[in-house]
Scaffold this motif. Structure first.
Motif, PDB file in Angstrom:
ATOM      1  N   VAL A  97       0.853  -1.184   0.000  1.00 29.91           N
ATOM      2  CA  VAL A  97       0.000   0.000   0.000  1.00 29.91           C
ATOM      3  C   VAL A  97       0.889   1.234   0.000  1.00 29.91           C
ATOM      4  O   VAL A  97       1.790   1.351   0.825  1.00 29.91           O
ATOM      5  CB  VAL A  97      -0.927   0.027   1.235  1.00 29.91           C
ATOM      6  N   VAL A  98       0.630   2.139  -0.941  1.00 37.63           N
ATOM      7  CA  VAL A  98       1.355   3.413  -1.015  1.00 37.63           C
ATOM      8  C   VAL A  98       0.334   4.512  -0.770  1.00 37.63           C
ATOM      9  O   VAL A  98      -0.601   4.678  -1.538  1.00 37.63           O
ATOM     10  CB  VAL A  98       2.040   3.592  -2.391  1.00 37.63           C
ATOM     11  N   THR A 106       0.625  13.993   6.191  1.00 40.86           N
ATOM     12  CA  THR A 106      -0.430  13.134   6.732  1.00 40.86           C
ATOM     13  C   THR A 106      -0.251  11.697   6.250  1.00 40.86           C
ATOM     14  O   THR A 106      -0.518  10.750   6.986  1.00 40.86           O
ATOM     15  CB  THR A 106      -1.815  13.664   6.318  1.00 40.86           C
ATOM     16  N   SER A 107       0.245  11.534   5.025  1.00 38.26           N
ATOM     17  CA  SER A 107       0.438  10.180   4.479  1.00 38.26           C
ATOM     18  C   SER A 107       1.464   9.394   5.280  1.00 38.26           C
ATOM     19  O   SER A 107       1.341   8.174   5.414  1.00 38.26           O
ATOM     20  CB  SER A 107       0.841  10.250   3.013  1.00 38.26           C
ATOM     21  N   SER A 108       2.469  10.062   5.817  1.00 35.90           N
ATOM     22  CA  SER A 108       3.467   9.355   6.638  1.00 35.90           C
ATOM     23  C   SER A 108       2.817   8.803   7.906  1.00 35.90           C
ATOM     24  O   SER A 108       3.060   7.653   8.296  1.00 35.90           O
ATOM     25  CB  SER A 108       4.616  10.285   7.016  1.00 35.90           C
ATOM     26  N   LEU A 109       1.996   9.628   8.551  1.00 37.11           N
ATOM     27  CA  LEU A 109       1.300   9.176   9.760  1.00 37.11           C
ATOM     28  C   LEU A 109       0.335   8.038   9.423  1.00 37.11           C
ATOM     29  O   LEU A 109       0.215   7.062  10.164  1.00 37.11           O
ATOM     30  CB  LEU A 109       0.550  10.336  10.403  1.00 37.11           C
ATOM     31  N   ASP A 124       4.562   5.656   1.997  1.00 35.03           N
ATOM     32  CA  ASP A 124       3.910   6.837   1.438  1.00 35.03           C
ATOM     33  C   ASP A 124       4.790   7.499   0.393  1.00 35.03           C
ATOM     34  O   ASP A 124       5.914   7.056   0.134  1.00 35.03           O
ATOM     35  CB  ASP A 124       3.483   7.814   2.539  1.00 35.03           C
ATOM     36  N   VAL A 125       4.258   8.571  -0.195  1.00 33.02           N
ATOM     37  CA  VAL A 125       4.936   9.295  -1.273  1.00 33.02           C
ATOM     38  C   VAL A 125       5.551  10.583  -0.717  1.00 33.02           C
ATOM     39  O   VAL A 125       4.836  11.427  -0.170  1.00 33.02           O
ATOM     40  CB  VAL A 125       3.956   9.634  -2.418  1.00 33.02           C
ATOM     41  N   VAL A 126       6.854  10.707  -0.870  1.00 31.71           N
ATOM     42  CA  VAL A 126       7.561  11.925  -0.454  1.00 31.71           C
ATOM     43  C   VAL A 126       7.017  13.099  -1.270  1.00 31.71           C
ATOM     44  O   VAL A 126       6.993  13.057  -2.500  1.00 31.71           O
ATOM     45  CB  VAL A 126       9.079  11.790  -0.686  1.00 31.71           C
ATOM     46  N   GLY A 127       6.539  14.120  -0.594  1.00 33.96           N
ATOM     47  CA  GLY A 127       6.030  15.308  -1.280  1.00 33.96           C
ATOM     48  C   GLY A 127       4.584  15.216  -1.712  1.00 33.96           C
ATOM     49  O   GLY A 127       4.022  16.195  -2.201  1.00 33.96           O
ATOM     50  N   GLY A 128       3.964  14.038  -1.574  1.00 35.16           N
ATOM     51  CA  GLY A 128       2.555  13.851  -1.862  1.00 35.16           C
ATOM     52  C   GLY A 128       2.156  14.149  -3.304  1.00 35.16           C
ATOM     53  O   GLY A 128       2.971  14.093  -4.237  1.00 35.16           O
ATOM     54  N   PHE A 129       0.875  14.464  -3.471  1.00 34.53           N
ATOM     55  CA  PHE A 129       0.334  14.723  -4.802  1.00 34.53           C
ATOM     56  C   PHE A 129       1.001  15.934  -5.451  1.00 34.53           C
ATOM     57  O   PHE A 129       1.198  15.958  -6.669  1.00 34.53           O
ATOM     58  CB  PHE A 129      -1.186  14.922  -4.736  1.00 34.53           C
ATOM     59  N   ALA A 130       1.371  16.922  -4.657  1.00 32.70           N
ATOM     60  CA  ALA A 130       2.033  18.106  -5.212  1.00 32.70           C
ATOM     61  C   ALA A 130       3.323  17.696  -5.926  1.00 32.70           C
ATOM     62  O   ALA A 130       3.589  18.134  -7.056  1.00 32.70           O
ATOM     63  CB  ALA A 130       2.316  19.128  -4.112  1.00 32.70           C
TER      64      ALA A 130
END
Length: 162
Positions: A97-98, A106-109, A124-130
């Motif tokens: 799951v990513v 928030t994705s890290s938490l 999770d994804v570093v930097g998120g959707f941005a």
């Protein structure tokens, strides 16, 4: 004049409490976080890409094609293999799951919370959707929350008045 933070304005923390910076650092220390390109490859190879942003944020900024939208407030219930409210695909502790949020905090938490459930491959994804957008990876939107499709006219619309 900008507001400045003063330690005098902050009450002393209760014994044993941790600040959000410490909680976030602890969560990230448990993850092998993926940059957007790595996340894209993982998703193409079968990992579930889970967008935890609220609907309004997804509409305002866009989405990733193929990502599953599961808002943060129900994430653990949807991915706990023991839970009757889980998603059908969430039937294994080995599930890759990513997690994706807007900027990668928030994705890290959330990914750490999934690891707490036993989903040891959650990350999770570093930097998120941005960062995903900046990397030029596939994305859709933004879109309006309001329907832009024309509404069918009422049945009486074409009738002449008598």
């Amino acid at each position: 004049m900008p507001h400045t933070h003063s330690s005098a304005a902050c009450p002393p923390p209760p014994p044993g409490s941790r600040g959000i910076d410490e909680i976030l650092a602890d969560a990230r220390a448990r993850l092998r976080r993926l940059d957007p390109e790595e996340a894209h490859v993982a998703h193409r190879q079968g990992a579930l890409l889970v967008d935890i942003r609220p609907a309004a944020q997804r509409a305002a900024h866009g989405t990733v094609p193929g990502a599953i939208a599961v808002e943060r407030n129900v994430l653990e219930w949807r991915f706990d293999p023991r839970c009757p409210a889980r998603l059908p695909r969430a039937d294994s502790y080995d599930l890759p799951v990513v997690v994706l949020c807007q900027e990668g905090y928030t994705s890290s938490l959330a990914a750490a919370a999934l690891q707490d459930l036993g989903l040891h491959r959650a990350t999770d994804v570093v930097g998120g959707f941005a960062a995903w957008r900046i990397a030029g990876l596939p994305a859709l939107g933004p879109t309006s929350l309001l329907r832009t499709h024309p509404v069918a006219p009422p049945v009486t619309a074409g009738r002449a008045r008598r």
